[in-house]
Design a protein around this motif. Structure first.
Motif, PDB file in Angstrom:
ATOM      1  N   LYS A   5     -81.920 160.916  45.745  1.00  0.00           N
ATOM      2  CA  LYS A   5     -82.868 161.559  44.843  1.00  0.00           C
ATOM      3  C   LYS A   5     -82.396 162.946  44.410  1.00  0.00           C
ATOM      4  N   HIS A   6     -81.590 163.589  45.242  1.00  0.00           N
ATOM      5  CA  HIS A   6     -81.091 164.925  44.916  1.00  0.00           C
ATOM      6  C   HIS A   6     -79.601 165.004  45.236  1.00  0.00           C
ATOM      7  N   PRO A   7     -78.780 164.255  44.513  1.00  0.00           N
ATOM      8  CA  PRO A   7     -77.349 164.245  44.816  1.00  0.00           C
ATOM      9  C   PRO A   7     -76.692 165.562  44.405  1.00  0.00           C
ATOM     10  N   PRO A   8     -75.612 165.949  45.057  1.00  0.00           N
ATOM     11  CA  PRO A   8     -74.900 167.163  44.642  1.00  0.00           C
ATOM     12  C   PRO A   8     -74.172 166.910  43.337  1.00  0.00           C
ATOM     13  N   ILE A   9     -73.918 167.954  42.586  1.00  0.00           N
ATOM     14  CA  ILE A   9     -73.144 167.804  41.365  1.00  0.00           C
ATOM     15  C   ILE A   9     -71.705 168.250  41.580  1.00  0.00           C
ATOM     16  N   LEU A  10     -71.461 169.101  42.574  1.00  0.00           N
ATOM     17  CA  LEU A  10     -70.123 169.595  42.876  1.00  0.00           C
ATOM     18  C   LEU A  10     -69.647 168.986  44.185  1.00  0.00           C
ATOM     19  N   VAL A  11     -68.586 168.197  44.128  1.00  0.00           N
ATOM     20  CA  VAL A  11     -68.079 167.524  45.318  1.00  0.00           C
ATOM     21  C   VAL A  11     -66.573 167.744  45.431  1.00  0.00           C
ATOM     22  N   VAL A  12     -66.094 167.659  46.667  1.00  0.00           N
ATOM     23  CA  VAL A  12     -64.663 167.804  46.939  1.00  0.00           C
ATOM     24  C   VAL A  12     -64.231 166.645  47.820  1.00  0.00           C
ATOM     25  N   PRO A  13     -63.247 165.827  47.397  1.00  0.00           N
ATOM     26  CA  PRO A  13     -62.755 164.750  48.253  1.00  0.00           C
ATOM     27  C   PRO A  13     -61.883 165.321  49.378  1.00  0.00           C
ATOM     28  N   ILE A  14     -61.949 164.687  50.520  1.00  0.00           N
ATOM     29  CA  ILE A  14     -61.166 165.136  51.663  1.00  0.00           C
ATOM     30  C   ILE A  14     -60.794 163.921  52.511  1.00  0.00           C
ATOM     31  N   ALA A  15     -59.647 163.983  53.175  1.00  0.00           N
ATOM     32  CA  ALA A  15     -59.258 162.903  54.076  1.00  0.00           C
ATOM     33  C   ALA A  15     -60.197 162.887  55.277  1.00  0.00           C
ATOM     34  N   ASN A  16     -60.509 161.696  55.744  1.00  0.00           N
ATOM     35  CA  ASN A  16     -61.495 161.571  56.828  1.00  0.00           C
ATOM     36  C   ASN A  16     -61.136 162.366  58.080  1.00  0.00           C
ATOM     37  N   GLN A  17     -59.847 162.552  58.355  1.00  0.00           N
ATOM     38  CA  GLN A  17     -59.467 163.239  59.584  1.00  0.00           C
ATOM     39  C   GLN A  17     -59.805 164.733  59.571  1.00  0.00           C
ATOM     40  N   HIS A  18     -60.171 165.267  58.396  1.00  0.00           N
ATOM     41  CA  HIS A  18     -60.483 166.701  58.318  1.00  0.00           C
ATOM     42  C   HIS A  18     -61.989 166.979  58.280  1.00  0.00           C
ATOM     43  N   THR A  19     -62.819 165.970  58.316  1.00  0.00           N
ATOM     44  CA  THR A  19     -64.251 166.200  58.136  1.00  0.00           C
ATOM     45  C   THR A  19     -64.861 167.069  59.238  1.00  0.00           C
ATOM     46  N   ALA A  20     -64.304 167.024  60.441  1.00  0.00           N
ATOM     47  CA  ALA A  20     -64.858 167.821  61.540  1.00  0.00           C
ATOM     48  C   ALA A  20     -64.775 169.314  61.253  1.00  0.00           C
ATOM     49  N   SER A  21     -63.884 169.709  60.369  1.00  0.00           N
ATOM     50  CA  SER A  21     -63.734 171.134  60.038  1.00  0.00           C
ATOM     51  C   SER A  21     -64.782 171.611  59.041  1.00  0.00           C
ATOM     52  N   PHE A  22     -65.589 170.685  58.532  1.00  0.00           N
ATOM     53  CA  PHE A  22     -66.648 171.032  57.577  1.00  0.00           C
ATOM     54  C   PHE A  22     -67.976 170.473  58.103  1.00  0.00           C
ATOM     55  N   PRO A  23     -68.484 171.036  59.187  1.00  0.00           N
ATOM     56  CA  PRO A  23     -69.671 170.467  59.845  1.00  0.00           C
ATOM     57  C   PRO A  23     -70.955 170.691  59.059  1.00  0.00           C
ATOM     58  N   GLU A  24     -71.898 169.795  59.257  1.00  0.00           N
ATOM     59  CA  GLU A  24     -73.183 169.914  58.567  1.00  0.00           C
ATOM     60  C   GLU A  24     -73.964 171.135  59.042  1.00  0.00           C
ATOM     61  N   LYS A  25     -73.752 171.559  60.281  1.00  0.00           N
ATOM     62  CA  LYS A  25     -74.459 172.744  60.770  1.00  0.00           C
ATOM     63  C   LYS A  25     -74.025 174.010  60.036  1.00  0.00           C
ATOM     64  N   LEU A  58     -57.844 170.675  51.860  1.00  0.00           N
ATOM     65  CA  LEU A  58     -58.364 170.140  50.604  1.00  0.00           C
ATOM     66  C   LEU A  58     -57.186 169.841  49.684  1.00  0.00           C
ATOM     67  N   SER A  59     -56.777 168.591  49.654  1.00  0.00           N
ATOM     68  CA  SER A  59     -55.608 168.196  48.863  1.00  0.00           C
ATOM     69  C   SER A  59     -55.959 167.815  47.433  1.00  0.00           C
ATOM     70  N   GLU A  60     -57.250 167.684  47.130  1.00  0.00           N
ATOM     71  CA  GLU A  60     -57.688 167.329  45.787  1.00  0.00           C
ATOM     72  C   GLU A  60     -58.635 168.395  45.249  1.00  0.00           C
ATOM     73  N   PRO A  61     -58.630 168.621  43.953  1.00  0.00           N
ATOM     74  CA  PRO A  61     -59.503 169.647  43.367  1.00  0.00           C
ATOM     75  C   PRO A  61     -60.962 169.203  43.371  1.00  0.00           C
TER      76      PRO A  61
END
Length: 226
Positions: A5-25, A58-61
């Motif tokens: 219902k409220h999706p973001p408009i600005l997104v950045v793709p990232i490899a799954n192995q790096h997601t821990a470095s961008f925590p939801e907290k 972040l390997s992709e813009p």
């Protein structure tokens, strides 16, 4: 997962192995895709901070995540209301996309990933009939609404630094953000007149005829019956 219902408009793709470095907290939001990548957003989805130590992950813009949406929201024998969001390029045509796909596995909607900039048509429309007597021909037809066309683009802010790295931009934190520039803005409240014709004349007066086709599509989705 992103909120449909409220999706973001600005997104950045990232490899799954790096997601821990961008925590939801820390304010980041994660949405896993099926190709070994995850989409990241931040906060309400209009900005995205990148500390210098995480730039290499972040390997992709960044990209704009958009979808043509809208429809009739209420309807009765006398009134009909709706809205529409339509995304186009500078010429009023379908925007060039990095790729198109469904990001919610159980919903087949096609989302567009735009690399840099896109124009958004934002429209609200209502038609209402007021009968003045028993004769159905004795009626006043009202149509009103609002149309905004805006340009959305991604800009990069570089955080200033007062230390020994002040003259090395690559060593500074950055922030991506979506900037908007208004192209057209009008509203109408008309009686016994056609909304489509009114908007066509308004766009022509501003030399914006190139958007007419896309506006007509948005109007039809919002419930307009020309």
């Amino acid at each position: 997962m992103f909120d449909l219902k409220h999706p973001p408009i600005l997104v950045v793709p990232i490899a799954n192995q790096h997601t821990a470095s961008f925590p939801e907290k820390a304010g980041y939001r994660q949405h896993e895709l099926l190709d070994g990548k995850t989409l990241l957003s931040f906060g309400d989805g209009w900005t995205f901070p990148v500390p210098v130590r995480k730039k290499a992950m972040l390997s992709e813009p960044p990209m704009l995540l958009v979808k043509n949406t809208g429809g009739v929201t209420s309807e009765s024998s006398r009134a009909r209301s709706g809205y529409a969001h339509q995304f186009v390029d500078e010429n009023g045509s379908d925007p060039e996309c990095v790729y198109r796909c469904s990001i919610f596995t159980d919903i087949p909607d096609e989302w567009m990933f735009i690399s840099d900039t896109v124009n958004a048509i934002w429209l609200q429309f209502t038609s209402q009939n007021q009968y003045l007597g028993d004769d159905a021909a004795d009626m006043i037809a009202y149509q009103y609404g609002k149309l905004i066309i805006m340009n959305l683009s991604i800009v990069t802010d570089i955080a200033p630094s007062m230390d020994r790295k002040a003259d090395i931009p690559e060593m500074h934190d950055i922030q991506y953000r979506v900037c908007d520039r208004q192209v057209f803005n009008t509203s109408w409240n008309i009686t016994d007149r056609d909304t489509g014709s009114f908007l066509a004349e308004s766009l022509t007066a501003q030399t914006l005829e190139r958007y007419r086709s896309a506006v007509d599509i948005a109007l039809a989705r919002a419930g307009y019956r020309g």
